[in-house]
Every structure is written in C-alpha cells, then in structure tokens.
Design an enzyme around this catalytic site. Structure first.
Site, PDB file in Angstrom:
ATOM      1  N   ASP A  27       6.070  -4.252   1.228  1.00 31.50           N
ATOM      2  CA  ASP A  27       7.043  -4.126   2.330  1.00 31.50           C
ATOM      3  C   ASP A  27       8.472  -4.585   1.993  1.00 31.50           C
ATOM      4  OD1 ASP A  27       4.607  -3.527   3.466  1.00 31.50           O
ATOM      5  OD2 ASP A  27       4.867  -4.769   5.239  1.00 31.50           O
ATOM      6  N   LYS A 113       1.617   2.106   6.096  1.00 31.67           N
ATOM      7  CA  LYS A 113       0.636   1.459   6.981  1.00 31.67           C
ATOM      8  C   LYS A 113       1.227   1.246   8.362  1.00 31.67           C
ATOM      9  CE  LYS A 113       1.913  -3.127   5.245  1.00 31.67           C
ATOM     10  NZ  LYS A 113       2.546  -3.702   6.428  1.00 31.67           N
ATOM     11  N   CYS A 152       2.510 -10.181   5.694  1.00 34.82           N
ATOM     12  CA  CYS A 152       1.926  -9.044   4.962  1.00 34.82           C
ATOM     13  C   CYS A 152       1.537  -9.372   3.521  1.00 34.82           C
ATOM     14  CB  CYS A 152       2.867  -7.852   5.046  1.00 34.82           C
ATOM     15  SG  CYS A 152       3.003  -7.276   6.761  1.00 34.82           S
TER      16      CYS A 152
END
Ligand code: ZN
Length: 204
Positions: A27, A113, A152
């Site tokens: 990310d 995602k 994450c």
C-alpha cells in the site's frame, strides 16, 4: 546470550536472497503519504529503503508484488459510511496511485484489495489471489515493507505467517499511523517468528 547474539546478527549481516524469496510492497500509495487523504507521518521516508530492495529483487529477477487499497467511492471503511477513516485510495483516482519515485518494475504483480463496498481488507491476502500467485511462483519467504505498520503491513505479515511463509519485515521501510502502535506491531511480528531487518542489508 546465544539468542541475543543471533538477534544482533540479523541486523549486521548482509541479507542474502534468492530463489523462493518475494518482495511484497504494501500500500505505498499517494493517499498514505504526506499530503494524501490518510497520510502516514514520515511515509515518504520509506521510499529510498524500499527502492534498495526493489533494485536488488529486480536485478536478481525475483518476484515483486505490490498491494494496493482499491476502494469503491462508497466503501464501508469511510467515515461517511460509518467507518473509521476519511475517504482514501478510491480506485483509479490520483490518490490511489503508487508513490512517485517508487521503483516498481513493470513486471511487478499488482494486488488490488478492499474493492468490495461492504468489506474492508487490510491484509494483502484478504479476498485476493496473492497466496495462489505466491505458491505458483514457488515463494517460501516474503520480504515486506510499506504502509502502515500497525494495519496493513501487520495484517499482511500475519496472513503470510499463518499460511506457512517465512517473513522478514524491513524495519526502516515501514511507518505507522501511531508510532506506539507501530512498535507494538513489530514486536508482535517478531514474537510470532518474523525477522526484522534494515534496508542497509540489501546493499550489494
Ligand atoms: Zn483502505
């Protein structure tokens, strides 16, 4: 005493990688960097450390994966929908792009995602084909860096550990929304078997 010596050597030694290793960049998107919708303090500082590993994995022809939040406009994690976060990383908007300066090679596998409006997904394994792709590529160890440490990165590393992968986390290539939470997450990951290393270890 022996344990301590072992732990220290993990930082000091050059990181040897080869077949069976994959780099997973979590990310590293504009909205998570300073100026973005959900900025992680110091998030831009991880780009150089990550590039050291990207260059190394590129040079060795080893697999590189990049996960990204890829939310619909009305995602359940957004405040307007009762979630905890400001709207961020809406699919195909500038904020969802990977950070400028991140040297992701064109052959990197991008894993999107959290694109289901009613479900959030912190782990790169959650609702994706990451596991299948890693297995297909013969990967046994994941080297992980990205944002943010306690969300994450933590979830992706835990997801890898429970699936039986070895995990190394690049300590200076992660940043937390909350530094205390980030430290606790790294301690937890180390306790569960992840190896913490630093990007200097990627030096040739
Ligand atoms: Zn998100």
């Amino acid at each position: 005493m022996i344990q301590r010596a072992k732990h220290q050597s993990a930082y000091a030694e050059r990181f040897a990688c080869g077949r069976g290793d994959a780099l997973v960049v979590v990310d590293v998107q504009k909205d998570f960097l300073p100026g973005g919708a959900l900025a992680v303090p110091g998030g831009e500082e991880i780009i150089d450390p990550l590039n050291r590993f990207l260059d190394k994995f590129s040079r060795l022809g080893l697999p590189i994966f990049a996960t990204r939040d890829w939310h619909p406009r009305s995602h359940c994690s957004f405040r307007e929908k009762g979630g905890p976060w400001p709207a961020h990383c809406v699919a195909a908007t500038p904020g969802a792009r990977f950070a400028e300066g991140l040297r992701l090679p064109s052959r990197s596998v991008v894993v999107s995602k959290a694109s289901d409006p009613s479900r959030d997904a912190c782990s790169g394994f959650d609702g994706t084909d990451l596991d299948a792709r890693l297995r297909k590529a013969g990967v046994r160890r994941l080297v992980i860096g990205g944002l943010s440490t306690e969300y994450c990165v933590r979830a992706t590393a835990l997801g890898a550990l429970v699936r039986g992968y070895s995990v190394s986390v690049i300590e200076d290539a992660v940043r937390a929304l909350d530094p205390g939470g980030g430290r606790r997450a790294l301690d937890e990951l180390a306790e569960k078997g992840a190896v913490l290393l630093r990007s200097e270890a990627a030096a040739v």
